[in-house]
Design an enzyme around this catalytic site. Sequence first.
Site, PDB file in Angstrom:
ATOM      1  CG  PHE A 153      -3.581   2.762  -1.946  1.00  0.00           C
ATOM      2  CD1 PHE A 153      -3.505   2.760  -0.565  1.00  0.00           C
ATOM      3  CD2 PHE A 153      -4.720   2.253  -2.548  1.00  0.00           C
ATOM      4  CE1 PHE A 153      -4.542   2.263   0.208  1.00  0.00           C
ATOM      5  CE2 PHE A 153      -5.769   1.758  -1.779  1.00  0.00           C
ATOM      6  CZ  PHE A 153      -5.677   1.769  -0.394  1.00  0.00           C
ATOM      7  CG  ASP A 222      -4.287   7.848  -6.546  1.00  0.00           C
ATOM      8  OD1 ASP A 222      -4.951   8.734  -5.969  1.00  0.00           O
ATOM      9  OD2 ASP A 222      -4.479   6.628  -6.362  1.00  0.00           O
ATOM     10  CE1 TYR A 247     -11.805   6.741   0.618  1.00  0.00           C
ATOM     11  CE2 TYR A 247     -13.221   6.341  -1.277  1.00  0.00           C
ATOM     12  CZ  TYR A 247     -12.085   6.048  -0.552  1.00  0.00           C
ATOM     13  OH  TYR A 247     -11.245   5.073  -0.984  1.00  0.00           O
ATOM     14  CE  LYS A 248      -7.947   8.129   0.316  1.00  0.00           C
ATOM     15  NZ  LYS A 248      -7.958   7.184   1.428  1.00  0.00           N
ATOM     16  NE  ARG A 396      -3.217   6.333   7.151  1.00  0.00           N
ATOM     17  CZ  ARG A 396      -3.941   6.204   6.040  1.00  0.00           C
ATOM     18  NH1 ARG A 396      -3.372   6.379   4.867  1.00  0.00           N
ATOM     19  NH2 ARG A 396      -5.211   5.896   6.088  1.00  0.00           N
TER      20      ARG A 396
HETATM   21  C1  LIG Z   1      -3.674   6.485  -3.093  1.00  0.00           C
HETATM   22  C2  LIG Z   1      -5.000   5.835  -3.029  1.00  0.00           C
HETATM   23  N1  LIG Z   1      -5.647   5.525  -4.181  1.00  0.00           N
HETATM   24  C3  LIG Z   1      -6.852   4.941  -4.161  1.00  0.00           C
HETATM   25  C4  LIG Z   1      -7.481   4.648  -2.977  1.00  0.00           C
HETATM   26  C5  LIG Z   1      -8.830   3.994  -2.899  1.00  0.00           C
HETATM   27  O1  LIG Z   1      -9.434   3.791  -4.081  1.00  0.00           O
HETATM   28  P1  LIG Z   1     -10.995   3.429  -4.163  1.00  0.00           P
HETATM   29  O2  LIG Z   1     -11.736   4.727  -4.288  1.00  0.00           O
HETATM   30  O3  LIG Z   1     -11.101   2.605  -5.370  1.00  0.00           O
HETATM   31  O4  LIG Z   1     -11.355   2.687  -2.914  1.00  0.00           O
HETATM   32  C6  LIG Z   1      -6.866   4.960  -1.773  1.00  0.00           C
HETATM   33  C7  LIG Z   1      -7.542   4.639  -0.503  1.00  0.00           C
HETATM   34  O5  LIG Z   1      -7.107   4.875   0.562  1.00  0.00           O
HETATM   35  C8  LIG Z   1      -5.607   5.556  -1.801  1.00  0.00           C
HETATM   36  O6  LIG Z   1      -4.973   5.848  -0.662  1.00  0.00           O
END
Ligand SMILES: Cc1ncc(COP(=O)(O)O)c(C=O)c1O
Length: 437
Positions: A153, A222, A247-248, A396
């Site tokens: 990402f 991650d 938030y996911k 997606r």
């Molecule tokens: C793999 C991954 N890491 C991090 C993030 C987002 O990070 P942040 O919480 O800093 O917006 C996302 C957002 O979609 C993501 O898909």
Amino acid sequence: MAGVTGVADAAGIAGVTGMAGLAGTTGMVSSRAEAELLDRRDPLASLRDRFVLPGGVIYLDGNSLGALPRGVAERVARAVESEWGRDLIRSWNSADWISLPRRVGARIARLVGAPQDSVIAGDSTSVQLFKLLVAAARLRPQRRVILTEPGNFPTDSYVAASVARLSGLQLRWCDPADVEASLDEDVAVLSLTHVDYRTGRMHDAAAITAAAHRAGALMLWDLAHSAGAVPVALQQWDADLAVGCGYKYLCGGPGAPAFAYVHPRWQEALDQPLAGWMGHAAPFALERDYRPAAGIGRVATGTPPVLSMVALDAALDAFDGVSIDALRTKSLALTELFGQLADERLATYGVSVASPREPAQRGSQVSLRHEQAYAVVQALIARGVVGDYREPDLARFGFAPLYIPFVDVWDAVEQLASVLAAEEWRRPEHQVRAGVT
Ligand SMILES: Cc1ncc(COP(=O)(O)O)c(C=O)c1O
């Protein structure tokens, strides 16, 4: 609410759908009625009642922003009206606001297979990543390389590049299909995303962590697209560090706090760069010099965003009594069905499945390839089916197993087939790019 637990439930749905979800049962669901039957027999079906979901919408974007769990709005209203409005600053103690990062972290720990005192909530994933990558480099001072994959990402790659610049390190890119080939005695930390945000491809985390350790590197995962959707076993994998989104699939709301994990073996040595008073051993001693808190508490930096923490805390109630293994069984069945129906009904319109077929390599999403994927997604949203688009050609669809029924899978493919058959995506309004895709 009654517990919705493991093996019996998982076996229940596997019995309905074939083995390991719907794996290997192509052609099995051939009507809406059969999808409805799967829902009637789904032992997790009642979990959908734990969510507030708008009528007339099929929500397949829980991998981007999780749906609103019941009880969150009331809990946040109480925090605003009573705790903030009436009790004012006393709530730091009386409502125990101060320990929210640790308390919420402990609840997330169960969902990611981590010991109780090894997870803390706060900041964004990007900020947690920054802190832990710098800390990793400091734990491996003789080594000069941060290793990641080019398809990670973007925030992960941007942060890694910046940490490399800041720490005098080099950023190295590895082949995601052969990570081990890029591991050597120069690598301080290997930083990967467990489930790929584009395709939903899932790494073999235990094997890759072991390979990193054989090379003497630390392993950072991650878990943005994993936590709350697929089994994560940080302790069993022997991962050193991890970060993830609130938030996911965890459903903490827009911009919810992220989380950070530090293996207990590193906690007392961890030297993270954003040393702030909330990570101090005694924040209210207001000492001149920084002394890190014992344990995971030292990852904290500043004052926690209390209202967002409260929302995430309340959202996690949706996982109470739920086994991640049971969720996984359902998630695989949902994604298998979607892939199978897409093959059967959408290939004729130039659509192909971009996500792995092999269940062990698939997260909780399915991405479809189409050269007009952006406009197709817009046309679909206009019909009440919400997915999203990722460059360059991916539509997606996330299948949050807590609240997505099988019938949504059937209906979403029906709608997609209609959009494609009538070429609705050609309409000018569907071609206009919004700021957030
Ligand atoms: C793999 C991954 N890491 C991090 C993030 C987002 O990070 P942040 O919480 O800093 O917006 C996302 C957002 O979609 C993501 O898909």
